[in-house]
Design a protein around this motif. Sequence first.
Motif, PDB file in Angstrom:
ATOM      1  N   HIS A   1     -16.467 -19.649 -25.618  1.00 26.61           N
ATOM      2  CA  HIS A   1     -17.608 -19.067 -24.571  1.00 26.61           C
ATOM      3  C   HIS A   1     -16.289 -20.112 -23.221  1.00 26.61           C
ATOM      4  CE1 HIS A   1     -20.409 -19.632 -21.918  1.00 26.61           C
ATOM      5  NE2 HIS A   1     -20.565 -21.406 -21.886  1.00 26.61           N
ATOM      6  N   LYS A   2     -16.134 -21.480 -23.077  1.00 27.21           N
ATOM      7  CA  LYS A   2     -14.913 -21.432 -21.747  1.00 27.21           C
ATOM      8  C   LYS A   2     -13.740 -20.654 -22.359  1.00 27.21           C
ATOM      9  CE  LYS A   2     -16.505 -26.564 -22.776  1.00 27.21           C
ATOM     10  NZ  LYS A   2     -15.869 -27.782 -22.590  1.00 27.21           N
ATOM     11  N   ALA A   3     -13.152 -19.654 -22.896  1.00 23.28           N
ATOM     12  CA  ALA A   3     -12.376 -19.035 -22.482  1.00 23.28           C
ATOM     13  C   ALA A   3     -12.306 -17.760 -22.584  1.00 23.28           C
ATOM     14  CB  ALA A   3     -11.374 -19.094 -23.602  1.00 23.28           C
ATOM     15  N   ARG A   4     -13.821 -17.469 -22.275  1.00 26.41           N
ATOM     16  CA  ARG A   4     -14.383 -16.476 -22.286  1.00 26.41           C
ATOM     17  C   ARG A   4     -15.057 -16.080 -19.929  1.00 26.41           C
ATOM     18  NH1 ARG A   4     -17.582 -15.718 -25.950  1.00 26.41           N
ATOM     19  NH2 ARG A   4     -16.786 -14.485 -27.069  1.00 26.41           N
ATOM     20  N   ARG A   5     -15.130 -17.516 -20.065  1.00 26.87           N
ATOM     21  CA  ARG A   5     -16.073 -17.100 -18.538  1.00 26.87           C
ATOM     22  C   ARG A   5     -14.262 -17.213 -17.086  1.00 26.87           C
ATOM     23  NH1 ARG A   5     -17.953 -23.361 -17.755  1.00 26.87           N
ATOM     24  NH2 ARG A   5     -16.099 -24.620 -18.695  1.00 26.87           N
ATOM     25  N   VAL A   6     -13.070 -17.247 -17.884  1.00 23.28           N
ATOM     26  CA  VAL A   6     -12.064 -16.926 -17.376  1.00 23.28           C
ATOM     27  C   VAL A   6     -11.544 -16.351 -17.659  1.00 23.28           C
ATOM     28  CG1 VAL A   6      -9.681 -18.163 -17.087  1.00 23.28           C
ATOM     29  CG2 VAL A   6     -11.753 -19.879 -17.604  1.00 23.28           C
ATOM     30  N   LEU A   7     -10.977 -15.712 -19.121  1.00 20.59           N
ATOM     31  CA  LEU A   7     -10.219 -14.608 -19.158  1.00 20.59           C
ATOM     32  C   LEU A   7     -11.621 -12.517 -18.192  1.00 20.59           C
ATOM     33  CD1 LEU A   7      -9.661 -14.235 -22.886  1.00 20.59           C
ATOM     34  CD2 LEU A   7      -8.487 -14.628 -21.112  1.00 20.59           C
ATOM     35  N   ASP A   8     -13.011 -13.306 -18.466  1.00 18.82           N
ATOM     36  CA  ASP A   8     -13.993 -12.365 -17.481  1.00 18.82           C
ATOM     37  C   ASP A   8     -13.136 -11.424 -16.097  1.00 18.82           C
ATOM     38  OD1 ASP A   8     -14.992 -11.595 -19.164  1.00 18.82           O
ATOM     39  OD2 ASP A   8     -17.022 -13.597 -19.223  1.00 18.82           O
ATOM     40  N   GLN A   9     -12.658 -13.490 -15.252  1.00 19.82           N
ATOM     41  CA  GLN A   9     -11.686 -12.806 -13.937  1.00 19.82           C
ATOM     42  C   GLN A   9     -10.601 -12.473 -13.893  1.00 19.82           C
ATOM     43  OE1 GLN A   9     -14.018 -13.743 -11.530  1.00 19.82           O
ATOM     44  NE2 GLN A   9     -15.612 -14.554 -12.273  1.00 19.82           N
ATOM     45  N   ILE A  10     -10.311 -12.160 -14.961  1.00 19.87           N
ATOM     46  CA  ILE A  10      -8.478 -11.289 -14.765  1.00 19.87           C
ATOM     47  C   ILE A  10      -8.457 -10.668 -15.911  1.00 19.87           C
ATOM     48  CG2 ILE A  10      -7.916 -14.378 -15.165  1.00 19.87           C
ATOM     49  CD1 ILE A  10      -6.353 -13.345 -17.533  1.00 19.87           C
ATOM     50  N   ARG A  11      -9.791  -9.534 -15.667  1.00 19.89           N
ATOM     51  CA  ARG A  11      -9.713  -8.020 -16.620  1.00 19.89           C
ATOM     52  C   ARG A  11      -9.033  -7.366 -15.575  1.00 19.89           C
ATOM     53  NH1 ARG A  11     -13.954  -8.859 -19.052  1.00 19.89           N
ATOM     54  NH2 ARG A  11     -12.707 -10.240 -21.113  1.00 19.89           N
ATOM     55  N   GLY A  12      -8.248  -6.906 -16.001  1.00 18.39           N
ATOM     56  CA  GLY A  12      -7.978  -5.644 -15.072  1.00 18.39           C
ATOM     57  C   GLY A  12      -7.119  -5.198 -13.908  1.00 18.39           C
ATOM     58  N   ARG A  13      -6.503  -6.826 -13.801  1.00 15.00           N
ATOM     59  CA  ARG A  13      -6.237  -7.317 -12.856  1.00 15.00           C
ATOM     60  C   ARG A  13      -4.245  -7.378 -12.769  1.00 15.00           C
ATOM     61  NH1 ARG A  13      -9.488  -9.851  -8.371  1.00 15.00           N
ATOM     62  NH2 ARG A  13     -11.540 -10.439  -8.994  1.00 15.00           N
ATOM     63  N   SER A  14      -3.629  -7.288 -11.648  1.00  9.79           N
ATOM     64  CA  SER A  14      -2.201  -7.633 -12.027  1.00  9.79           C
ATOM     65  C   SER A  14      -1.481  -9.148 -12.487  1.00  9.79           C
ATOM     66  CB  SER A  14      -1.034  -6.963 -10.628  1.00  9.79           C
ATOM     67  OG  SER A  14      -1.349  -8.180  -9.491  1.00  9.79           O
ATOM     68  N   TYR A  15      -0.373  -8.904 -13.140  1.00  8.64           N
ATOM     69  CA  TYR A  15       0.097  -9.533 -13.360  1.00  8.64           C
ATOM     70  C   TYR A  15       0.358 -10.977 -12.379  1.00  8.64           C
ATOM     71  CZ  TYR A  15       4.181 -12.826 -15.152  1.00  8.64           C
ATOM     72  OH  TYR A  15       4.944 -14.570 -15.496  1.00  8.64           O
ATOM     73  N   GLN A  16       0.544 -10.944 -11.236  1.00 10.40           N
ATOM     74  CA  GLN A  16       0.762 -12.176 -10.211  1.00 10.40           C
ATOM     75  C   GLN A  16      -0.278 -12.337  -9.542  1.00 10.40           C
ATOM     76  OE1 GLN A  16       3.578 -10.193  -7.135  1.00 10.40           O
ATOM     77  NE2 GLN A  16       5.677 -10.102  -8.441  1.00 10.40           N
ATOM     78  N   GLU A  17      -1.254 -11.003  -9.171  1.00 13.66           N
ATOM     79  CA  GLU A  17      -2.577 -11.467  -8.736  1.00 13.66           C
ATOM     80  C   GLU A  17      -3.418 -12.911  -9.756  1.00 13.66           C
ATOM     81  OE1 GLU A  17      -6.731  -9.710  -7.271  1.00 13.66           O
ATOM     82  OE2 GLU A  17      -5.227  -8.513  -8.417  1.00 13.66           O
ATOM     83  N   THR A  18      -3.261 -12.397 -11.240  1.00 18.86           N
ATOM     84  CA  THR A  18      -3.158 -13.221 -12.650  1.00 18.86           C
ATOM     85  C   THR A  18      -3.402 -14.846 -12.231  1.00 18.86           C
ATOM     86  OG1 THR A  18      -4.294 -11.426 -13.428  1.00 18.86           O
ATOM     87  CG2 THR A  18      -4.328 -13.551 -15.245  1.00 18.86           C
ATOM     88  N   LEU A  19      -1.832 -14.661 -12.117  1.00 17.44           N
ATOM     89  CA  LEU A  19      -1.320 -16.672 -12.514  1.00 17.44           C
ATOM     90  C   LEU A  19      -1.721 -17.051 -11.177  1.00 17.44           C
ATOM     91  CD1 LEU A  19       2.452 -15.385 -12.650  1.00 17.44           C
ATOM     92  CD2 LEU A  19       0.178 -16.266 -14.857  1.00 17.44           C
ATOM     93  N   MET A  20      -1.628 -16.052  -9.602  1.00 19.67           N
ATOM     94  CA  MET A  20      -2.277 -17.096  -8.467  1.00 19.67           C
ATOM     95  C   MET A  20      -3.532 -16.912  -9.186  1.00 19.67           C
ATOM     96  SD  MET A  20      -2.969 -15.599  -4.776  1.00 19.67           S
ATOM     97  CE  MET A  20      -4.614 -14.430  -5.248  1.00 19.67           C
ATOM     98  N   ILE A  21      -5.080 -16.295  -9.228  1.00 21.31           N
ATOM     99  CA  ILE A  21      -6.212 -16.928  -9.652  1.00 21.31           C
ATOM    100  C   ILE A  21      -6.096 -18.346 -10.287  1.00 21.31           C
ATOM    101  CG2 ILE A  21      -8.422 -15.897 -10.879  1.00 21.31           C
ATOM    102  CD1 ILE A  21      -7.613 -13.658  -9.806  1.00 21.31           C
ATOM    103  N   LEU A  22      -5.708 -18.051 -11.740  1.00 16.51           N
ATOM    104  CA  LEU A  22      -5.547 -19.094 -13.109  1.00 16.51           C
ATOM    105  C   LEU A  22      -4.816 -20.425 -11.947  1.00 16.51           C
ATOM    106  CD1 LEU A  22      -3.976 -17.619 -15.858  1.00 16.51           C
ATOM    107  CD2 LEU A  22      -5.979 -17.633 -15.490  1.00 16.51           C
TER     108      LEU A  22
END
Length: 336
Positions: free
Chosen positions: A4-25
């Motif tokens: 559950h804790k990992a899923r709420r993070v993956l929902d925010q990065i799905r479909g995004r670019s690699y650089q944008e994903t690193l910034m969000i994380l």
Amino acid sequence: MSAHKARRVLDQIRGRSYQETLMILELMPYRACYPIFKVIYSAAANAKHNMGLNEEYLVIIKATVDEGTTVKKLKPRARGRSYTIKRPTCHITIVLKDISLYEESVILRVIICILVGEYGTKNKSTRFQTWYNPRSPFPLVCTTKNYSKGLQEDQKIRECIKNYVQKNMRISSGVEGIARIEIQKRIDLIQIIIHMGFPKLLVEGKPRRIEELQMNVQKELNYVNRKLNITITRITKPYGHPNILAEFIAGQLRNRVSFRKAIKKAIELTEQADTKGIQVQIAGRIDGKEIARVEWIREGRVPLQTIRAKIDYCSYRVRTIYGVLGIKIWIFVDEE
């Protein structure tokens, strides 16, 4: 780490670019961000070195998590007793795709099982709003090389403006009235917007104080080829902003007013601004006591765990004769 804790993070990065994903994380406050960050970084490194792909064109097309086994341990206690400790695990699947390859798209699949225990995390409201709330006064972090220099430049501009206001405004209450300073940069122009609750205190008496402020900022930062423009906007309800309230409480504490009276007076001023709730916290040697402690008062609703809630946050340090006190204010404005 539970699924559950990992899923709420993956929902925010799905479909995004690699650089944008690193910034969000990097900006998200959850503990699950770090292991997911390592999985994505490892997948991109394998795609670059083993398959010759460019990281700029990588996109996350699939991000899933499945529940794994539960690790059980025994915690020994006195008199031969013990109790079980259950630590859930999960399986994270990340799929990267190179969007530059149209005919034969290469998909790199990385499946890594992470065995990490559950830990509690705390959430800072401004840090969370940076990546979630588009109306936040904090701009999104850019990935350019000159970001650190621009950040230091903005900090110098804000310090220069605050120092000028403190020297030229003689107020008995000690409230400067600066809610926030917004800086907009272009190639040949720097637009500075000062949001103040009491702009007459700065302009009154000397109408050319804005021009003097521009000259001081230009001398401080040595602007030659860039034009500087400073404007002042008035806030209709100044005591609805946490920065102005923190300055009011700090002025009361410097005058040795009881912290409870100062907080209650600030809450009364906030009620005039039609807010739904406020929480004020003061930490340090309150009232000159030998032992430092934390005191807080809440009025109304302050849902810090609700994502759609618009909450203004401020942290302020005040120097008194018996030490440094920290003031934190949360104001619940509205729900989006």
